[in-house]
Design an enzyme around this catalytic site. Structure first.
Site, mmCIF file in Angstrom:
data_model
loop_
_atom_site.group_PDB
_atom_site.id
_atom_site.type_symbol
_atom_site.label_atom_id
_atom_site.label_comp_id
_atom_site.label_asym_id
_atom_site.label_seq_id
_atom_site.Cartn_x
_atom_site.Cartn_y
_atom_site.Cartn_z
ATOM 1 N N CYS A 1 14.388 60.988 25.432
ATOM 2 C CA CYS A 1 14.877 59.755 24.799
ATOM 3 C C CYS A 1 16.334 59.901 24.369
ATOM 4 O O CYS A 1 16.633 60.299 23.230
ATOM 5 C CB CYS A 1 14.020 59.409 23.586
ATOM 6 N N GLU B 1 20.545 54.411 24.957
ATOM 7 C CA GLU B 1 20.372 53.232 24.096
ATOM 8 C C GLU B 1 21.086 52.058 24.759
ATOM 9 O O GLU B 1 21.880 52.252 25.683
ATOM 10 C CB GLU B 1 20.964 53.505 22.701
ATOM 11 N N GLY C 1 24.829 54.125 27.349
ATOM 12 C CA GLY C 1 24.249 54.496 28.636
ATOM 13 C C GLY C 1 25.072 55.629 29.225
ATOM 14 O O GLY C 1 24.831 56.804 28.928
ATOM 15 N N THR D 1 11.698 56.674 30.574
ATOM 16 C CA THR D 1 10.657 56.931 31.567
ATOM 17 C C THR D 1 9.416 57.493 30.875
ATOM 18 O O THR D 1 9.531 58.413 30.056
ATOM 19 C CB THR D 1 11.178 57.926 32.637
ATOM 20 N N ASP E 1 22.137 68.815 33.453
ATOM 21 C CA ASP E 1 22.679 69.665 34.532
ATOM 22 C C ASP E 1 21.547 70.185 35.422
ATOM 23 O O ASP E 1 21.687 70.286 36.634
ATOM 24 C CB ASP E 1 23.423 70.879 33.953
ATOM 25 N N ARG F 1 19.675 67.058 37.358
ATOM 26 C CA ARG F 1 20.392 66.367 38.443
ATOM 27 C C ARG F 1 20.160 67.004 39.810
ATOM 28 O O ARG F 1 20.156 66.301 40.812
ATOM 29 C CB ARG F 1 21.878 66.278 38.088
ATOM 30 N N ILE G 1 17.709 49.046 61.141
ATOM 31 C CA ILE G 1 17.156 49.419 62.455
ATOM 32 C C ILE G 1 15.808 48.738 62.682
ATOM 33 O O ILE G 1 15.489 48.309 63.796
ATOM 34 C CB ILE G 1 17.081 50.962 62.580
ATOM 35 N N GLU H 1 19.873 59.439 35.328
ATOM 36 C CA GLU H 1 20.376 60.804 35.069
ATOM 37 C C GLU H 1 21.890 60.888 35.289
ATOM 38 O O GLU H 1 22.422 61.897 35.759
ATOM 39 C CB GLU H 1 19.592 61.851 35.872
HETATM 40 N N1 CAA Z 1 26.553 71.321 29.258
HETATM 41 C C1 CAA Z 1 26.636 71.675 27.963
HETATM 42 N N2 CAA Z 1 27.535 71.099 27.108
HETATM 43 C C2 CAA Z 1 28.366 70.173 27.608
HETATM 44 C C3 CAA Z 1 28.327 69.764 28.960
HETATM 45 C C4 CAA Z 1 27.379 70.378 29.801
HETATM 46 N N3 CAA Z 1 27.277 70.041 31.091
HETATM 47 N N4 CAA Z 1 29.272 68.816 29.175
HETATM 48 C C5 CAA Z 1 29.893 68.628 27.979
HETATM 49 N N5 CAA Z 1 29.335 69.452 27.047
HETATM 50 C C6 CAA Z 1 29.698 69.566 25.617
HETATM 51 C C7 CAA Z 1 31.178 69.698 25.479
HETATM 52 O O1 CAA Z 1 31.567 71.073 25.524
HETATM 53 C C8 CAA Z 1 31.408 69.110 24.111
HETATM 54 O O2 CAA Z 1 30.994 70.063 23.130
HETATM 55 P P1 CAA Z 1 31.800 70.214 21.764
HETATM 56 O O3 CAA Z 1 31.417 69.027 20.925
HETATM 57 O O4 CAA Z 1 31.319 71.501 21.200
HETATM 58 O O5 CAA Z 1 33.253 70.222 22.117
HETATM 59 C C9 CAA Z 1 30.402 67.973 24.049
HETATM 60 O O6 CAA Z 1 29.368 68.319 24.965
HETATM 61 C C10 CAA Z 1 31.013 66.633 24.429
HETATM 62 O O7 CAA Z 1 31.539 66.743 25.741
HETATM 63 P P2 CAA Z 1 32.534 65.674 26.358
HETATM 64 O O8 CAA Z 1 33.673 65.449 25.417
HETATM 65 O O9 CAA Z 1 32.841 66.076 27.771
HETATM 66 O O10 CAA Z 1 31.609 64.348 26.361
HETATM 67 P P3 CAA Z 1 31.974 62.888 26.846
HETATM 68 O O11 CAA Z 1 31.334 61.986 25.896
HETATM 69 O O12 CAA Z 1 33.425 62.705 27.139
HETATM 70 O O13 CAA Z 1 31.315 62.776 28.309
HETATM 71 C C11 CAA Z 1 29.529 62.545 29.879
HETATM 72 C C12 CAA Z 1 30.112 63.262 28.658
HETATM 73 C C13 CAA Z 1 29.611 63.507 31.056
HETATM 74 C C14 CAA Z 1 30.180 61.251 30.285
HETATM 75 C C15 CAA Z 1 28.091 62.315 29.431
HETATM 76 O O14 CAA Z 1 28.067 61.363 28.401
HETATM 77 C C16 CAA Z 1 27.157 61.902 30.539
HETATM 78 O O15 CAA Z 1 26.691 62.721 31.321
HETATM 79 N N6 CAA Z 1 26.822 60.578 30.555
HETATM 80 C C17 CAA Z 1 25.744 60.104 31.389
HETATM 81 C C18 CAA Z 1 24.475 60.022 30.576
HETATM 82 C C19 CAA Z 1 23.268 60.304 31.391
HETATM 83 O O16 CAA Z 1 23.255 61.095 32.325
HETATM 84 N N7 CAA Z 1 22.164 59.683 31.001
HETATM 85 C C20 CAA Z 1 20.909 59.938 31.643
HETATM 86 C C21 CAA Z 1 19.769 59.522 30.764
HETATM 87 S S1 CAA Z 1 18.302 60.419 31.120
HETATM 88 C C22 CAA Z 1 17.602 59.734 32.473
HETATM 89 O O17 CAA Z 1 18.150 58.913 33.152
HETATM 90 C C23 CAA Z 1 16.268 60.297 32.807
HETATM 91 C C24 CAA Z 1 15.315 59.282 33.301
HETATM 92 O O18 CAA Z 1 14.642 58.646 32.512
HETATM 93 C C25 CAA Z 1 15.060 59.130 34.728
#
Ligand code: CAA
Length: 383
Positions: free
Chosen positions: A125, A128, A132, A159, A241, A244, A338, A364
């Site tokens: 969860c 919101e 997104g 989900t 990570d 995906r 096709i 995701e």
């Molecule tokens: N692993 C661990 N930590 C990470 C990371 C990673 N891959 N990427 C960033 N971080 C950490 C950073 O180091 C940072 O830590 P500090 O606060 O200690 O500095 C913190 O997280 C914030 O990082 P960013 O400044 O890079 O964050 P951001 O807000 O600029 O961007 C983003 C992050 C990549 C855009 C992220 O918000 C993102 O992936 N958005 C998409 C959301 C998503 O995937 N939602 C899926 C919902 S779940 C789903 O869909 C499942 C389902 O039901 C089917």
């Protein structure tokens, strides 16, 4: 040997077992449950019995102790049969990963073991309405009160949210700290104050349950906090990570199924006195589809293998997810083309694959977000 693309005997066994389950148990009922927009009853228990549920959770807690590569091989097979059913199985793993990685022994005993051993559902969860792609801007709060957190807010597109036994909820335990005030908390779904406030009616992946959840003064013990307070956002991203590369593999499965249906149809369908595959226009489409399916599989295996070596999975899983799910959309759309008019009709299987593929480009992390993740990693490497 430096590199070897052949699968070991144990990977071949896993692939064969997953294929048998996907083709024998899932595929025959996939269209029916797509129409009904429900998960087939008993599917989780059957998947668990076949050793295909929560596969990356350690055996001692009711999983299979597989790595990401085994998981990707399974996801491709399941995805080729029905992504709606498969994502329900995969999201369970996603929701349980924070517990596995950051839970204490006591938390694993209390939550992970009963859910994994009992083949129950779990939800992740995070999303919101206003958070997104920009996941760090969540507004749900989990304010400390005595020994508890009191959760208030709304989560959407969850989900399995209507049927889960436990939820991994990301909420602000310290709203003044923004993203650094987000914590990950395990919540039992039967806790008073949790309501399903909307059930989504989706275009594709309809067998999976997708809901909005409202949390109103939901009281959970602070002992349910995963990891450190304020580290929930990195926990969510690290979990994604891993997730995906699984979504990438689902994309490979859908695309492979569409390619197989389209190839068989093009060999059989006669127009102008010859099978339509003898037209260069059609055969080149199939050639492009086949190339992209192969490339997607290699990216998904590479991302999973790399994570299994203990490498940070961020860039490779983003590349695999983006490429494989864009491929799934392109290949399924071309498969419909096709099949011509028949492809658009529900009597044939390819329109479902096309509807199912669309969501893979969105959840995701949208494929625009994956490109952003890749570009950011490149700019870090350059500096
Ligand atoms: N692993 C661990 N930590 C990470 C990371 C990673 N891959 N990427 C960033 N971080 C950490 C950073 O180091 C940072 O830590 P500090 O606060 O200690 O500095 C913190 O997280 C914030 O990082 P960013 O400044 O890079 O964050 P951001 O807000 O600029 O961007 C983003 C992050 C990549 C855009 C992220 O918000 C993102 O992936 N958005 C998409 C959301 C998503 O995937 N939602 C899926 C919902 S779940 C789903 O869909 C499942 C389902 O039901 C089917």
């Amino acid at each position: 040997m430096v590199i070897d693309f052949s699968l070991s005997d144990s990977l071949l066994e896993i692939q064969a077992r997953a294929r048998e389950f996907a083709q024998g148990v899932i595929l025959p009922i996939a269209a029916e449950y797509d129409r009904k927009a429900e998960m087939p009853p008993g599917m989780l228990a059957k998947a668990k019995e076949a050793g295909l549920l929560n596969v990356t959770i350690p055996k001692e807690y009711g999983g299979m102790s597989y790595g990401a590569l085994e998981s990707a091989i399974i996801a491709e097979e399941l995805g080729a049969a029905c992504v709606g059913i498969s994502i329900t199985l995969l999201v369970n793993g996603l929701a349980l990963t924070p517990l596995q990685l950051f839970g204490t022994e006591e938390q694993k005993e209390r939550f992970l073991r009963p859910v994994a051993e009992g083949a129950r559902l779990a939800s992740f969860c995070l999303t919101e309405r206003e958070a997104g792609s920009d996941a760090s801007s969540i507004k749900t709060t989990a304010l400390p009160d005595g020994d508890d957190f009191v959760i208030n807010g709304r989560k959407c597109f969850i989900t399995s949210g209507g049927h889960a036994e436990i939820m991994t909820v990301f909420a602000l335990t310290d709203p003044n700290r923004g993203p650094r005030g987000v914590s990950a908390i395990v919540v039992r779904a039967d806790t008073p104050g949790i309501r399903v406030t909307k059930v989504e009616d989706k275009m594709g992946q309809r067998a999976s349950n997708t809901v909005e959840l409202t949390f109103e003064n939901v009281r959970v013990p602070q002992a349910n906090l995963l990891g450190k307070p304020g580290r929930g956002f990195p926990i969510a991203l690290q979990t994604l990570d891993f997730g995906r590369s699984g979504v990438a593999a689902l994309g490979v499965g859908v695309a492979r199924a569409a390619l197989e249906y389209a190839t068989a149809y093009a060999r059989e369908r006669q127009q102008f006195g010859a099978p339509i595959i003898t037209n260069q226009g059609v055969s080149f489409m199939l050639a492009d589809m086949a190339m992209k399916v192969e490339a997607s599989r290699l990216l998904s295996w590479q991302a999973a293998w790399s994570a299994d070596q203990g490498n940070k999975a961020t860039i490779k899983s983003a590349m695999a997810k983006c490429f494989a799910t864009d491929t799934a959309m392109e290949v399924t759309t071309n498969a419909v083309q096709i099949f011509g008019g028949y492809g658009y009709m529900r009597d044939y299987p390819v329109e479902k694959l096309m509807r199912d593929a669309k969501l893979l480009q969105i959840y995701e992390g949208t494929n625009q977000i994956q490109r952003m993740v890749i570009a950011r990693q490149l700019s870090k490497q350059a500096s």
